[in-house]
Design an enzyme around this catalytic site. Structure first.
Site, PDB file in Angstrom:
ATOM      1  N   SER A 100      19.995   0.231  14.896  1.00 32.64           N
ATOM      2  CA  SER A 100      18.591  -0.184  14.998  1.00 32.64           C
ATOM      3  C   SER A 100      17.963   0.452  16.224  1.00 32.64           C
ATOM      4  CB  SER A 100      18.480  -1.698  15.019  1.00 32.64           C
ATOM      5  OG  SER A 100      19.433  -2.213  15.909  1.00 32.64           O
ATOM      6  N   LEU A 101      16.699   0.186  16.419  1.00 31.91           N
ATOM      7  CA  LEU A 101      15.957   0.838  17.502  1.00 31.91           C
ATOM      8  C   LEU A 101      15.462  -0.200  18.489  1.00 31.91           C
ATOM      9  CD1 LEU A 101      13.612   3.210  15.452  1.00 31.91           C
ATOM     10  CD2 LEU A 101      15.542   3.887  16.880  1.00 31.91           C
ATOM     11  N   ARG A 152      20.223  -1.432   3.936  1.00 31.79           N
ATOM     12  CA  ARG A 152      20.861  -1.404   5.245  1.00 31.79           C
ATOM     13  C   ARG A 152      21.857  -2.550   5.418  1.00 31.79           C
ATOM     14  NH1 ARG A 152      20.150  -3.681  10.258  1.00 31.79           N
ATOM     15  NH2 ARG A 152      20.550  -2.301  12.031  1.00 31.79           N
ATOM     16  N   LYS A 162       5.649   0.629  19.303  1.00 32.78           N
ATOM     17  CA  LYS A 162       4.950  -0.145  18.282  1.00 32.78           C
ATOM     18  C   LYS A 162       3.443  -0.250  18.537  1.00 32.78           C
ATOM     19  CE  LYS A 162       7.289  -3.123  16.127  1.00 32.78           C
ATOM     20  NZ  LYS A 162       8.438  -3.749  15.572  1.00 32.78           N
ATOM     21  N   CYS A 222     -23.573 -21.600  -9.191  1.00 36.04           N
ATOM     22  CA  CYS A 222     -23.624 -20.418  -8.327  1.00 36.04           C
ATOM     23  C   CYS A 222     -24.444 -20.735  -7.076  1.00 36.04           C
ATOM     24  CB  CYS A 222     -24.239 -19.244  -9.081  1.00 36.04           C
ATOM     25  SG  CYS A 222     -24.549 -17.826  -8.028  1.00 36.04           S
ATOM     26  N   GLU A 253       7.367  10.627  15.206  1.00 35.46           N
ATOM     27  CA  GLU A 253       7.047  10.501  13.781  1.00 35.46           C
ATOM     28  C   GLU A 253       6.611   9.075  13.483  1.00 35.46           C
ATOM     29  OE1 GLU A 253      11.575  10.968  13.403  1.00 35.46           O
ATOM     30  OE2 GLU A 253      10.964  10.210  11.443  1.00 35.46           O
ATOM     31  N   LYS A 269       6.643   5.230  12.231  1.00 33.42           N
ATOM     32  CA  LYS A 269       7.611   4.163  11.989  1.00 33.42           C
ATOM     33  C   LYS A 269       7.152   3.448  10.727  1.00 33.42           C
ATOM     34  CE  LYS A 269      10.253   0.339  13.931  1.00 33.42           C
ATOM     35  NZ  LYS A 269      10.500  -0.215  12.638  1.00 33.42           N
ATOM     36  N   CYS A 320     -28.999 -13.351 -11.570  1.00 28.40           N
ATOM     37  CA  CYS A 320     -28.531 -13.798 -10.258  1.00 28.40           C
ATOM     38  C   CYS A 320     -28.759 -12.696  -9.210  1.00 28.40           C
ATOM     39  CB  CYS A 320     -27.051 -14.150 -10.336  1.00 28.40           C
ATOM     40  SG  CYS A 320     -26.345 -14.575  -8.733  1.00 28.40           S
ATOM     41  N   CYS A 345     -20.283 -16.397 -12.050  1.00 28.11           N
ATOM     42  CA  CYS A 345     -21.625 -16.941 -12.226  1.00 28.11           C
ATOM     43  C   CYS A 345     -22.157 -16.457 -13.566  1.00 28.11           C
ATOM     44  CB  CYS A 345     -22.506 -16.428 -11.088  1.00 28.11           C
ATOM     45  SG  CYS A 345     -24.247 -16.446 -11.459  1.00 28.11           S
ATOM     46  N   TYR A 365       3.570  16.812 -19.303  1.00 28.14           N
ATOM     47  CA  TYR A 365       4.781  16.224 -18.740  1.00 28.14           C
ATOM     48  C   TYR A 365       5.490  15.370 -19.792  1.00 28.14           C
ATOM     49  CZ  TYR A 365       7.793  13.665 -15.512  1.00 28.14           C
ATOM     50  OH  TYR A 365       8.879  13.135 -14.876  1.00 28.14           O
ATOM     51  N   ASP A 366       4.699  14.534 -20.466  1.00 28.72           N
ATOM     52  CA  ASP A 366       5.282  13.667 -21.502  1.00 28.72           C
ATOM     53  C   ASP A 366       5.951  14.486 -22.597  1.00 28.72           C
ATOM     54  OD1 ASP A 366       4.418  11.498 -20.178  1.00 28.72           O
ATOM     55  OD2 ASP A 366       2.664  11.126 -21.445  1.00 28.72           O
ATOM     56  N   TYR A 381      10.430   7.861   1.997  1.00 26.74           N
ATOM     57  CA  TYR A 381      10.296   8.865   3.047  1.00 26.74           C
ATOM     58  C   TYR A 381      11.647   9.036   3.708  1.00 26.74           C
ATOM     59  CZ  TYR A 381       5.224   9.038   2.927  1.00 26.74           C
ATOM     60  OH  TYR A 381       3.926   9.240   2.553  1.00 26.74           O
ATOM     61  N   CYS A 433     -27.844 -18.439  -7.339  1.00 33.03           N
ATOM     62  CA  CYS A 433     -28.906 -18.618  -8.330  1.00 33.03           C
ATOM     63  C   CYS A 433     -28.877 -19.984  -9.003  1.00 33.03           C
ATOM     64  CB  CYS A 433     -28.857 -17.512  -9.375  1.00 33.03           C
ATOM     65  SG  CYS A 433     -27.465 -17.688 -10.506  1.00 33.03           S
ATOM     66  N   ASP A 447       6.902   0.954   7.758  1.00 35.30           N
ATOM     67  CA  ASP A 447       7.189  -0.472   7.648  1.00 35.30           C
ATOM     68  C   ASP A 447       7.612  -0.773   6.213  1.00 35.30           C
ATOM     69  OD1 ASP A 447       7.485  -3.044   8.383  1.00 35.30           O
ATOM     70  OD2 ASP A 447       5.349  -3.512   8.522  1.00 35.30           O
ATOM     71  N   GLU A 487      13.139   5.409   4.221  1.00 38.80           N
ATOM     72  CA  GLU A 487      12.481   4.123   4.053  1.00 38.80           C
ATOM     73  C   GLU A 487      11.821   4.059   2.681  1.00 38.80           C
ATOM     74  OE1 GLU A 487      12.908   2.519   6.928  1.00 38.80           O
ATOM     75  OE2 GLU A 487      11.499   0.835   6.970  1.00 38.80           O
ATOM     76  N   ALA A 545      -0.034  14.778 -20.108  1.00 37.28           N
ATOM     77  CA  ALA A 545       0.323  14.990 -21.515  1.00 37.28           C
ATOM     78  C   ALA A 545       1.438  16.031 -21.619  1.00 37.28           C
ATOM     79  CB  ALA A 545      -0.899  15.440 -22.292  1.00 37.28           C
TER      80      ALA A 545
HETATM   81  S1  IVH Z   1      15.365   6.355  12.682  1.00 40.10           S
HETATM   82  C1  IVH Z   1      18.949   4.192  15.082  1.00 40.10           C
HETATM   83  N1  IVH Z   1      12.966   6.785  11.905  1.00 40.10           N
HETATM   84  O1  IVH Z   1      13.118   1.232  11.844  1.00 40.10           O
HETATM   85  C2  IVH Z   1      18.102   3.923  13.935  1.00 40.10           C
HETATM   86  N2  IVH Z   1      13.836   4.600  11.649  1.00 40.10           N
HETATM   87  O2  IVH Z   1      14.242  -0.544  13.999  1.00 40.10           O
HETATM   88  C3  IVH Z   1      17.425   5.174  13.561  1.00 40.10           C
HETATM   89  N3  IVH Z   1      12.268   3.046  10.591  1.00 40.10           N
HETATM   90  O3  IVH Z   1      16.109   0.270  10.395  1.00 40.10           O
HETATM   91  C4  IVH Z   1      16.369   4.953  12.615  1.00 40.10           C
HETATM   92  N4  IVH Z   1      10.648   4.472  10.326  1.00 40.10           N
HETATM   93  O4  IVH Z   1      14.275   1.065   8.846  1.00 40.10           O
HETATM   94  C5  IVH Z   1      13.934   5.881  12.031  1.00 40.10           C
HETATM   95  N5  IVH Z   1      10.832   7.351  11.227  1.00 40.10           N
HETATM   96  C6  IVH Z   1      11.805   6.440  11.344  1.00 40.10           C
HETATM   97  C7  IVH Z   1      11.650   5.124  10.914  1.00 40.10           C
HETATM   98  C8  IVH Z   1      12.691   4.222  11.083  1.00 40.10           C
HETATM   99  C9  IVH Z   1      11.037   3.232  10.127  1.00 40.10           C
HETATM  100  C10 IVH Z   1      12.979   1.761  10.564  1.00 40.10           C
HETATM  101  C11 IVH Z   1      14.346   1.833  10.002  1.00 40.10           C
HETATM  102  C12 IVH Z   1      15.238   1.176  10.997  1.00 40.10           C
HETATM  103  C13 IVH Z   1      14.281   0.468  11.875  1.00 40.10           C
HETATM  104  C14 IVH Z   1      14.839   0.442  13.267  1.00 40.10           C
END
Ligand code: IVH
Length: 671
Positions: free
Chosen positions: A85-86, A142, A319, A413, A119, A121, A436, A431, A39-40, A229, A416, A123, A179, A37
């Site tokens: 990418s990783l 991306r 993973k 059902c 840290e 990963k 029941c 039901c 905040y509003d 995040y 029953c 999704d 992400e 409240a």
């Molecule tokens: S670092 C060189 N940190 O994973 C890329 N990526 O397969 C460095 N992802 O496209 C990315 N959690 O969307 C990083 N803690 C994290 C992550 C993360 C998820 C995703 C990200 C990236 C994909 C790479």
């Protein structure tokens, strides 16, 4: 500038800061400081001032998060520094090979323990956010790593994304990588809503996040509680960090949400420990993750290890086993819940999903079965997100043999035998049998459960036996049970039957909120039950309340009010409640004391108090006759400040309002 205009400008600045601080507490730290409240009220005051003085509208104003017009199409955005990418490691062995490789590319002693940053990963959907001199100027997906789609308006609706970086010495230009995610609970809620209105259902939280970000109408994105995040940097001019562990702190300081589940590890062994610890927690996390990301902690070492195609050699995605698997539907049966809802359940050939053996998957309802065209005998993909019940994602129709059988929910059902009804426009079939046993079992199991009456040792199995024996039909029957009743059930002996009776009898003075929750009124969970208990003080007053009156309680909307009123208009429910009240005497939350020591005094709480939580502190003040409000003004008598107190403390000092700590508060009420 006139005096009035300069006053308005100052107030706008103050409101922006207060709302920024409130958003940060709520959305980034998950530790709100002011009521909804309050905040509003701040938000509306800012909107009104901006409407009166359009020239005061700042790009970092929280009002700029919403209300942008829908686009016709997305613009392309070229990342200053490409988003790479990783590489993956799918097993412990592959991870250990990664560690060996990194040693080789750094040309370092294989026995040396490298410093890794581990840290989550996430999704979700990876994003890049551009800040120029601290202001968010662009946000994009991306895309192919070089060029993505610009979705700035949509990203601005994410409250955990700062519109302006916090702090001093801000860099000229920085690309923040992170992400966007939809928490699992919100994903489920969204799908429920989509099902109800016949809209698109998302297969998993990641698709839901992606679908929400890639909306041409930011209004739709704003209605989805996305979070972001932060975990990395792209271009960074004037950023003075050299390690990922330092970067996390910098990101937090700027106001981003960074997962606290991270660790600097010495060597692969410590990384493995982290990986296993997180795996054990995976089911209870509010968000979906698919592994941990392991990075050489020092940026210089990442650069030194080099790149292969588009992945840094010094980082890897370690993973977890997937939570989607292919299996066969062997049968479909129906479960009847406590509200009478019929849920079709698929019995599948056992498969391992992320470490758990799965034998059943929910099919939700007939509409879902029809939409996905699910048949007995089908090969299907099933999945599990978080600790939720597995579900069928899709049917592999190419693998059909022609022997698959279609399924229809029964019109009676299965428990029953009463007719099943499906109201027009609703997805759920119910039901109609009042007596029941499945419904009774469901209601009683909820009633005795942990968050309701919490009867120690009494669970579904015992309830099932009690209902089957005909000994228990309603809540009150539980309190009439004797040791002899239990001895007549299978598996009970002298001691266990006495324990069962004692466990039930021990709950005769429940907290009112637990009792309200235990009744199983639709939409009334623990939190709402607490609000109602505080607002009404006893069950009879709650039962007698009109819908209008119910909506005056905090956070009770029309849907909840109507469900409560409907519940207490049911003669059977009222009878059951009165019968129950012969045995239990609910304990109402403490009421304000007339003539208490804090009578007439107004308090504002800020920061984290050492031992009292916000609710306890508020309770305490109210019980002694005081009032707690959300914002500091000249009328405030005391500001109670804890750790990390924010702008309210500053304001108290500016206005000369007395500031005390928790001990000071306790001192005030000491006899
Ligand atoms: S670092 C060189 N940190 O994973 C890329 N990526 O397969 C460095 N992802 O496209 C990315 N959690 O969307 C990083 N803690 C994290 C992550 C993360 C998820 C995703 C990200 C990236 C994909 C790479």
């Amino acid at each position: 500038m006139t005096a009035a205009a300069s006053k308005a400008r100052a107030r706008v600045a103050e409101l922006i800061e207060e709302i920024r601080h409130a958003d940060h507490r709520y959305y980034v730290l998950d530790d709100p400081e002011i009521s909804d409240a309050e905040y509003d009220r701040l938000f509306r005051e800012l909107q009104a001032l901006e409407a009166q003085h359009p020239e005061l509208r700042r790009p970092d104003s929280p009002t700029q998060r919403v209300g942008a017009r829908p686009l016709d199409e997305f613009q392309k955005h070229t990342h200053r520094v490409p988003m790479l990418s990783l590489a993956n490691a799918l097993t412990e062995e592959e991870f250990s090979e990664f560690d060996v490789r990194v040693h080789r590319f750094l040309d370092t002693d294989p026995a040396r323990k490298l410093e890794y940053h581990a840290e989550l990963k996430f999704d979700g959907l990876s994003m890049s956010l551009v800040y120029e001199r601290g202001m968010l100027v662009a946000a994009s997906t991306r895309g192919n790593g070089t060029v993505g789609e610009e979705v700035t308006q949509n990203v601005k609706t994410i409250r955990s994304v700062p519109l302006k970086l916090h702090g001093k010495g801000l860099p000229d230009i920085v690309e923040i990588r992170g992400e966007a995610m939809l928490p699992i609970k919100d994903f489920e809620r969204l799908n429920e809503q989509q099902l109800k209105k016949g809209g698109k259902v998302f297969a998993n939280p990641r698709n839901a996040a992606a679908g929400s970000i890639r909306q041409l109408d930011p209004g739709i994105t704003a209605s989805r509680p996305l979070i972001l995040y932060a975990y990395g940097l792209g271009a960074a001019e004037g950023v003075k960090v050299e390690r990922f562990s330092e970067l996390d702190e910098q990101l937090e300081e700027w106001g981003f949400k960074v997962s606290p589940l991270r660790r600097v590890c010495k060597g692969a062994g410590e990384v493995l420990e982290f990986y296993e610890e997180i795996q054990a927690k995976r089911d209870s996390l509010p968000i979906e993750i698919d592994g941990v990301v392991v990075k050489l902690n020092r940026f210089a070492e990442v650069a030194a290890a080099g790149y292969v195609s588009r992945s840094p050699r010094g980082m890897v995605a370690f993973k977890y086993p997937p939570r989607q698997e292919t299996t066969t539907i062997e049968d479909i049966t129906v479960q009847v819940g406590r509200t009478g809802a019929l849920t079709p359940v698929a019995h599948v050939a056992p498969v391992n999903l992320g470490g758990a053996t799965i034998r059943r998957a929910t099919l939700h309802n007939q509409d879902e079965i029809d939409r996905k065209d699910i048949r007995i005998g089908d090969r299907v993909v099933i999945q599990r997100a978080g600790d939720v019940i597995p579900e069928v994602v899709k049917v592999l129709t190419d693998l059909r043999t022609g022997k698959e059988k279609k399924y229809r929910l029964p019109d009676k059902c299965p428990v029953c035998g009463h007719p099943v009804e499906k109201p027009e426009g609703e997805a759920v079939a119910r039901c109609t049998g009042m007596a029941c046993p499945a419904q009774i079992e469901g209601r009683l199991t909820h009633f005795v459960g942990k968050h309701a009456l919490d009867m120690d040792g009494i669970g579904f199995k015992i309830i099932e036996a009690l209902v089957a024996s005909g000994k228990v039909k309603g809540f009150a029957d539980l309190y009439r049970l004797t040791q002899k009743d239990f001895l007549e059930l299978e598996g009970f002996a002298e001691v266990s039957s006495k324990n069962a009776v004692d466990a039930i009898q021990a709950t005769r003075k429940p907290e009112l909120s637990r009792l309200i929750h235990g009744l199983g009124i639709r939409h009334v969970g623990s939190a709402t039950a607490k609000v109602l208990a505080r607002h009404y003080g006893d069950l009879e007053s709650l039962a007698a309340a009109s819908e209008e009156s119910l909506m005056e309680a905090d956070d009770v909307g029309p849907e909840v009010a109507s469900a409560i009123s409907e519940y207490f208009h049911d003669k059977q429910a009222l009878k059951e409640m009165r019968d129950l009240l012969k045995y239990v005497e609910p304990v109402a939350p403490a009421r304000p004391v007339q003539g208490g020591r804090l009578e007439g005094k107004t308090f504002v709480l800020t920061g984290t108090l050492p031992t009292l939580g916000r609710n306890d502190a508020t309770d305490l003040i109210q019980r002694h006759g005081g009032k707690v409000t959300g914002s500091v003004s000249k009328k405030t008598d005391f500001v109670v400040a804890g750790e990390a107190a924010g702008s309210k403390l500053q304001k108290a000092q500016d206005l000369g309002v007395k500031v005390i700590d928790q001990d000071g508060l306790l001192e005030l009420i000491k006899d």
